[in-house]
Design a protein around this motif. Structure first.
Motif, mmCIF file in Angstrom:
data_model
loop_
_atom_site.group_PDB
_atom_site.id
_atom_site.type_symbol
_atom_site.label_atom_id
_atom_site.label_comp_id
_atom_site.label_asym_id
_atom_site.label_seq_id
_atom_site.Cartn_x
_atom_site.Cartn_y
_atom_site.Cartn_z
ATOM 1 N N GLN A 21 0.823 -1.206 0.000
ATOM 2 C CA GLN A 21 0.000 0.000 0.000
ATOM 3 C C GLN A 21 0.859 1.258 0.000
ATOM 4 O OE1 GLN A 21 -3.171 0.687 -0.399
ATOM 5 N NE2 GLN A 21 -2.819 2.870 -0.040
ATOM 6 N N LYS A 22 2.007 1.209 0.682
ATOM 7 C CA LYS A 22 2.887 2.379 0.734
ATOM 8 C C LYS A 22 3.484 2.683 -0.636
ATOM 9 C CE LYS A 22 5.063 3.969 4.180
ATOM 10 N NZ LYS A 22 5.963 4.292 5.304
ATOM 11 N N VAL A 23 3.853 1.640 -1.372
ATOM 12 C CA VAL A 23 4.378 1.822 -2.727
ATOM 13 C C VAL A 23 3.293 2.446 -3.608
ATOM 14 C CG1 VAL A 23 5.246 0.669 -4.797
ATOM 15 C CG2 VAL A 23 6.027 -0.079 -2.544
ATOM 16 N N LEU A 24 2.084 1.911 -3.520
ATOM 17 C CA LEU A 24 0.959 2.411 -4.293
ATOM 18 C C LEU A 24 0.666 3.870 -3.961
ATOM 19 C CD1 LEU A 24 -1.524 1.983 -6.128
ATOM 20 C CD2 LEU A 24 -2.741 1.155 -4.110
ATOM 21 N N PHE A 25 0.720 4.191 -2.687
ATOM 22 C CA PHE A 25 0.453 5.560 -2.236
ATOM 23 C C PHE A 25 1.413 6.555 -2.890
ATOM 24 C CE2 PHE A 25 1.907 8.949 0.576
ATOM 25 C CZ PHE A 25 0.741 9.652 0.792
ATOM 26 N N ARG A 26 2.708 6.210 -2.927
ATOM 27 C CA ARG A 26 3.709 7.092 -3.537
ATOM 28 C C ARG A 26 3.410 7.294 -5.030
ATOM 29 N NH1 ARG A 26 8.377 7.265 -0.086
ATOM 30 N NH2 ARG A 26 7.465 7.288 2.006
ATOM 31 N N GLN A 27 2.930 6.244 -5.684
ATOM 32 C CA GLN A 27 2.613 6.346 -7.111
ATOM 33 C C GLN A 27 1.400 7.238 -7.352
ATOM 34 O OE1 GLN A 27 2.828 1.859 -7.952
ATOM 35 N NE2 GLN A 27 3.812 2.740 -9.736
ATOM 36 N N GLN A 28 0.400 7.104 -6.478
ATOM 37 C CA GLN A 28 -0.798 7.928 -6.607
ATOM 38 C C GLN A 28 -0.477 9.401 -6.396
ATOM 39 O OE1 GLN A 28 -3.466 6.131 -3.727
ATOM 40 N NE2 GLN A 28 -4.551 5.004 -5.307
ATOM 41 N N LEU A 29 0.355 9.684 -5.398
ATOM 42 C CA LEU A 29 0.634 11.064 -5.024
ATOM 43 C C LEU A 29 1.595 11.762 -5.981
ATOM 44 C CD1 LEU A 29 0.074 13.287 -2.991
ATOM 45 C CD2 LEU A 29 1.912 12.381 -1.552
ATOM 46 N N PHE A 199 -9.980 3.912 -9.155
ATOM 47 C CA PHE A 199 -8.594 4.350 -8.971
ATOM 48 C C PHE A 199 -8.419 5.866 -9.148
ATOM 49 C CE2 PHE A 199 -4.101 4.921 -9.980
ATOM 50 C CZ PHE A 199 -3.506 4.181 -8.968
ATOM 51 N N PRO A 200 -8.970 6.472 -10.212
ATOM 52 C CA PRO A 200 -8.821 7.930 -10.370
ATOM 53 C C PRO A 200 -9.419 8.720 -9.204
ATOM 54 C CG PRO A 200 -9.541 6.922 -12.423
ATOM 55 C CD PRO A 200 -9.664 5.871 -11.363
ATOM 56 N N VAL A 201 -10.500 8.208 -8.627
ATOM 57 C CA VAL A 201 -11.118 8.871 -7.476
ATOM 58 C C VAL A 201 -10.144 8.874 -6.294
ATOM 59 C CG1 VAL A 201 -13.048 8.831 -5.834
ATOM 60 C CG2 VAL A 201 -13.435 8.206 -8.218
ATOM 61 N N ASN A 202 -9.440 7.760 -6.108
ATOM 62 C CA ASN A 202 -8.467 7.675 -5.024
ATOM 63 C C ASN A 202 -7.242 8.556 -5.278
ATOM 64 O OD1 ASN A 202 -9.569 5.971 -3.007
ATOM 65 N ND2 ASN A 202 -9.205 4.184 -4.280
ATOM 66 N N VAL A 203 -6.890 8.730 -6.542
ATOM 67 C CA VAL A 203 -5.777 9.621 -6.896
ATOM 68 C C VAL A 203 -6.110 11.051 -6.458
ATOM 69 C CG1 VAL A 203 -4.506 10.679 -8.802
ATOM 70 C CG2 VAL A 203 -4.903 8.215 -8.793
ATOM 71 N N VAL A 204 -7.327 11.482 -6.760
ATOM 72 C CA VAL A 204 -7.774 12.827 -6.375
ATOM 73 C C VAL A 204 -7.838 12.946 -4.847
ATOM 74 C CG1 VAL A 204 -9.651 14.520 -6.508
ATOM 75 C CG2 VAL A 204 -9.072 13.140 -8.512
ATOM 76 N N LYS A 205 -8.360 11.918 -4.200
ATOM 77 C CA LYS A 205 -8.457 11.928 -2.730
ATOM 78 C C LYS A 205 -7.083 12.072 -2.088
ATOM 79 C CE LYS A 205 -7.732 8.637 -0.394
ATOM 80 N NZ LYS A 205 -7.053 8.147 0.776
ATOM 81 N N THR A 206 -6.107 11.321 -2.601
ATOM 82 C CA THR A 206 -4.749 11.362 -2.059
ATOM 83 C C THR A 206 -4.140 12.753 -2.213
ATOM 84 O OG1 THR A 206 -4.416 9.021 -2.550
ATOM 85 C CG2 THR A 206 -2.441 10.338 -2.204
ATOM 86 N N ARG A 207 -4.342 13.354 -3.385
ATOM 87 C CA ARG A 207 -3.803 14.691 -3.619
ATOM 88 C C ARG A 207 -4.457 15.710 -2.669
ATOM 89 N NH1 ARG A 207 -1.455 17.602 -7.853
ATOM 90 N NH2 ARG A 207 -0.397 15.615 -8.272
ATOM 91 N N MET A 208 -5.745 15.607 -2.491
ATOM 92 C CA MET A 208 -6.461 16.537 -1.612
ATOM 93 C C MET A 208 -6.004 16.391 -0.156
ATOM 94 S SD MET A 208 -10.299 16.148 -3.241
ATOM 95 C CE MET A 208 -11.137 17.454 -2.372
#
Length: 266
Positions: A21-29, A199-208
């Motif tokens: 999850q941490k690897v994924l988080f860095r990619q999303q952000l 996935f795109p919704v989570n990308v926006v959530k992470t950025r916010m």
């Protein structure tokens, strides 16, 4: 027992899949490639590998306890008080359960801050992160609430609505172990599909949620900003989705199999 089984299933899942999850988080952000995100974690060191696990542990265990428990409670409540078709009442129960889960947004918010290496020097633990956000007011804890609501309700409805039909399509289980395998496959396939879809919704959530203080931008405004940053290419918006797919297969496979296993025991 539905609440307890959901809680235990989430605990098992988080303990196993947190590094992924941490690897994924860095990619999303940051829109990193997988190898670059892994390299970042290697530079952070083993001591920071499970940094930030407390918020998702607290949030996910409670969230999944509510997800499974409230779904059953709302289903029973709606079924006994309305004459609507079962498909409609169960879909509504799933959406209501997902919406209620959003109360736990502050845990997801703090998890985002603790996992972002840009904030490593600001926070050392969960308590400190909560304390810093307190200065900005209650609203700051719920930054990113809109994408969470957009994700939770519909994904819950699809998960509970499709879980039965997918399992029926699998080879008939004749033993305890094959039931476990079928539950893992069913949960894994559904989790992967829903994880990719939202996935795109989570990308926006992470950025916010990576932002502290300042303007509260709308979902659409943040989405457009990310879209432009990533050269208006859909494939760049889904950067990290392949890892999320594999993580979701493992994660939701564990959750569904553990939940069903414990449900049979209790």
């Amino acid at each position: 027992k539905h609440y307890l089984c959901g809680y235990c299933a989430a605990f098992t899942n988080i303990a196993v899949t947190f590094p992924i999850q941490k690897v994924l988080f860095r990619q999303q952000l940051y829109g990193l490639k997988t190898k670059d995100a892994v390299h970042q974690l290697q530079k952070d060191g083993i001591r920071n590998l499970y940094r930030g696990i407390l918020p998702p542990l607290m949030q996910k265990t409670t969230t999944l306890a509510l997800m499974f428990g409230l779904y059953e409670d709302f289903s029973s409540l709606l079924h006994s008080h309305t004459s609507a078709p079962e498909l409609l009442t169960r879909s509504m129960a799933a959406v209501l359960a997902g919406t209620t889960e959003a109360v736990l947004t502050p845990f997801e918010r703090v998890q985002t801050l603790l996992q972002d290496y840009k904030h490593h020097d600001k926070f050392t633990n969960t308590y400190q992160a909560f304390k810093v956000l307190k200065v900005y007011g209650m609203r700051e804890y719920y930054r990113g609430l809109v994408p969470i609501l957009l994700r939770n309700g519909p994904s819950n409805a699809l998960f509970f609505g499709l879980r039965g039909p997918i399992k029926q399509c699998l080879p008939e289980a004749t033993s305890y172990s094959t039931h476990l395998v079928n539950d893992f496959i069913c949960g894994g396939l559904l989790g992967a599909m829903l994880g990719f879809l939202f996935f795109p919704v989570n990308v926006v959530k992470t950025r916010m949620q990576a932002q502290i203080g300042g303007e509260f931008q709308s979902f659409s405004k943040v989405f457009v900003k990310i879209w432009l940053e990533r050269d208006r290419k859909l494939i760049h918006l889904f950067r990290g989705a392949h890892l999320n797919y594999h993580r979701s297969v493992l994660s939701w496979g564990i959750i569904n199999a553990t939940y069903e296993f414990l449900l049979k025991l209790l």
